[in-house]
Design an enzyme around this catalytic site. Structure first.
Site, mmCIF file in Angstrom:
data_model
loop_
_atom_site.group_PDB
_atom_site.id
_atom_site.type_symbol
_atom_site.label_atom_id
_atom_site.label_comp_id
_atom_site.label_asym_id
_atom_site.label_seq_id
_atom_site.Cartn_x
_atom_site.Cartn_y
_atom_site.Cartn_z
ATOM 1 N N GLU A 40 26.706 -14.788 49.873
ATOM 2 C CA GLU A 40 26.779 -16.245 50.009
ATOM 3 C C GLU A 40 25.437 -16.914 49.678
ATOM 4 O O GLU A 40 24.952 -17.756 50.445
ATOM 5 C CB GLU A 40 27.236 -16.628 51.420
ATOM 6 C CG GLU A 40 28.575 -16.023 51.797
ATOM 7 C CD GLU A 40 29.129 -16.554 53.128
ATOM 8 O OE1 GLU A 40 28.338 -17.011 53.967
ATOM 9 O OE2 GLU A 40 30.358 -16.527 53.307
ATOM 10 N N GLU A 93 35.889 -12.164 52.248
ATOM 11 C CA GLU A 93 35.961 -12.179 53.710
ATOM 12 C C GLU A 93 37.044 -13.150 54.146
ATOM 13 O O GLU A 93 37.108 -14.270 53.635
ATOM 14 C CB GLU A 93 34.632 -12.659 54.342
ATOM 15 C CG GLU A 93 33.419 -11.811 54.022
ATOM 16 C CD GLU A 93 32.140 -12.353 54.681
ATOM 17 O OE1 GLU A 93 32.220 -13.285 55.510
ATOM 18 O OE2 GLU A 93 31.062 -11.831 54.355
#
Ligand SMILES: *[C@@H]1O[C@H](CO)[C@@H](O)[C@H](O)[C@H]1NC(C)=O
Ligand SMILES: *[C@@H]1O[C@H](CO)[C@@H](O)[C@H](O)[C@H]1NC(C)=O
Ligand SMILES: *[C@@H]1O[C@H](CO)[C@@H](O)[C@H](O)[C@H]1NC(C)=O
Ligand SMILES: *[C@@H]1O[C@H](CO)[C@@H](O)[C@H](O)[C@H]1NC(C)=O
Ligand SMILES: *[C@@H]1O[C@H](CO)[C@@H](O)[C@H](O)[C@H]1NC(C)=O
Ligand SMILES: *[C@@H]1O[C@H](CO)[C@@H](O)[C@H](O)[C@H]1NC(C)=O
Length: 485
Positions: A118, A265
């Site tokens: 991220e 995720e």
């Protein structure tokens, strides 16, 4: 797939279903004070038919445990190494040491390299915007040069905050990449397309709910909502679909409408917030897993088999709680590899089977550290300081508002904190001192809601895995002990 058809042919449909469950992946994070030994975790994955695993590094013990397992693996380069990977030789060396090295019969089946984690998260204030794409290109080129480019793809797991639809037209079809990184994202997705690599996105309905008190509760789950979003005649009844399709629209706007997407995720935490509990997690997975099993896809990408890595496999009690107290409670298994709630990874509802717990876990002795009722000397500051100290070096997130141990009376609350520290310290006798306030007991202090846990004995693997993080941690702990006592 072929195996499945064959099995139906000879009418072993039961077996076929257990083959189908192999599509699910899981994230294996290791930021725990006493991590489960890697061999036990690999067995846990296999026993549960989890066929894909996503890592956050390429730790040697982990890779050794995965060798020969046939699990499909995503290894990762942490954000703090992205700048280094802007040098091609460093990238080449990383690929040699962390991918090529395991590429042999009986080695590790590496399928993806995650370049960063991220890295464009808005909260990082652009720290990694200049280094991620060059690192991605270097790693894919190094994979190509090592002759692995056809089977191993470099990707970048991105938070869903890299795209949005404008507030004035908040529908999935209006999705575009975030304006501050839109050129960069466009270049990057064209690179993915060229190298046949997927876009990896993390989608968190729980966080949508957590971040916005006006968020419609039902919209975080999959059973429909009274207030759907209607977009060009498509009715969105859950935020997962809407979020995914906002990405599809963003890719279309960037010129790569068919780029494959994998979910890096997705999951629901079970403690540390009013909405983080086993009931909600079970409800979320009961909605998600059957959709995945029947390859439902989303309105803009119907009938596709989406690759998904659940977040996460096991609780991580040493993670930063900057995002919130729930951050340490994402596991579908507890810290010790015990399942938290009924869950059938093959997507059957009601569950046709449950998760298989971890095997051969060594626990510390059945001893707890508690507040000694006779030692209370009426100095509330001393007690508070000791509780505070215990919680600084262990995980007290279950004590917070809306969490599993929030209902404890003050004394039990202190005992909980003392015990967490005592267990984190491997039950060392001195770690239950607390200026004379603590005492060791063999009476289980757990209540129906609140678990006073016994840590796992990971002394051997703990030594093995001493990393800079743990060293700094131990150093701070040592200094604080000196200062405090
Ligand atoms: C393998 O990757 C890890 C991080 O993911 C890194 O710490 C380690 O240095 C790498 N190994 C080598 C030999 O470069
Ligand atoms: C990003 O900026 C905010 C506000 O300026 C600051 O509070 C935060 O610490 C910064 N985060 C990072 C990772 O630099
Ligand atoms: C990234 O590059 C831009 C343009 O060269 C520069 O303004 C910015 O400070 C850089 N960001 C970081 C975090 O180095
Ligand atoms: C994406 O890749 C495919 C081949 O994999 C190619 O046919 C297509 O033209 C590419 N799209 C763009 C916009 O480059
Ligand atoms: C329990 O301990 C936590 C952590 O120190 C603290 O925030 C909370 O106020 C305490 N609750 C009670 C009832 O003492
Ligand atoms: C302590 O009690 C709880 C709740 O009854 C139970 O789940 C747990 O297994 C017990 N712990 C031990 C070590 O016996």
């Amino acid at each position: 797939m072929r195996l499945c058809g064959l099995l139906i042919g000879i009418s072993l449909i039961g077996l076929c279903a257990s083959v189908a469950e192999g599509v699910i992946g899981a994230n294996w994070g290791t930021m725990a004070i006493h991590p489960l030994p890697p061999k036990i975790v690999v067995q846990l994955l296999q026993d549960n038919g989890i066929s894909k695993v996503k890592l956050f590094d390429a730790d040697e013990d982990t890779m050794r445990a995965l060798a020969g397992s046939n699990l499909e693996v995503m290894v990762a380069i942490p954000n703090n190494m992205l700048a280094t990977m802007n040098d091609y030789d460093a990238a080449k060396n990383w690929v040699d040491k962390n991918v090529s090295k395991y590429n042999f019969d009986g080695g590790v089946n590496v399928k993806y390299v995650a370049v960063g984690n991220e890295p464009f998260l808005a909260a990082y204030n652009g720290s990694f915007v200049n280094t991620t794409f060059p690192a991605l290109q270097n790693i894919q080129n190094a994979l190509n040069d090592a002759g692995l480019g056809d089977t191993v793809k470099a990707t970048v797991p991105l938070n869903a905050d890299v795209y949005n639809s404008p507030p004035t037209k908040a529908v999935p079809s209006a999705g575009t990449f975030r304006s501050d990184i839109s050129e960069l994202m466009t270049e990057m997705v064209h690179f993915f397309n060229k190298s046949n690599a997927p876009f990896t996105v993390n989608i968190y309905p729980f966080l949508s709910l957590y971040a916005n008190k006006d968020f419609p509760f039902d919209y975080a789950f999959f059973e429909g909502t009274a207030t759907p979003i209607v977009d060009n005649g498509i009715k969105y009844t859950n935020v997962f679909d809407a979020n995914f399709d906002t990405l599809v629209s963003s890719l279309t706007a960037a010129g790569v409408p068919d780029l494959p997407i994998i979910i890096g995720e997705v999951g629901w935490p079970t403690d540390g917030d009013i909405n983080a509990n086993a009931q909600n997690a079970e409800r979320f997975y009961n909605g998600l897993l059957p959709r995945l099993a029947r390859k439902q896809g989303t309105p803009l990408r119907p009938n596709v088999d989406i690759d998904v890595y659940l977040f996460g496999l096991i609780d991580e009690d040493a993670k930063s709680i900057d995002p919130g107290n729930f951050e340490r409670h994402w596991g579908i298994f507890r810290y010790d590899g015990q399942p938290k709630f009924p869950m059938d990874l093959s997507g059957m509802v009601p569950a046709s089977k449950s998760l298989v717990p971890a095997k051969n876990v060594n626990y510390l002795p059945e001893k707890w550290c508690v507040l000694n009722p006779d030692a209370k000397d009426g100095d509330p500051k001393k007690l508070a300081d000791n509780v505070n100290y215990a919680c600084t070096f262990s995980d007290c997130t279950a004590l917070g508002y809306g969490s599993s141990c929030n209902g404890l009376v003050a004394d039990a609350n202190a005992s909980y904190a003392f015990n967490m520290y005592f267990q984190a310290q491997g039950q060392k006798e001195a770690s239950c001192f607390f200026q004379g306030l603590g005492m060791v007991t063999d009476r289980n202090q757990s209540t129906d809601q609140c678990s006073f846990l016994i840590q796992i004995d990971s002394s051997a693997s703990f030594r093995d895995s001493l990393r800079p993080f743990s060293l700094v941690f131990l150093f701070i702990a040592a200094v604080s002990v000196l200062l405090f006592f």
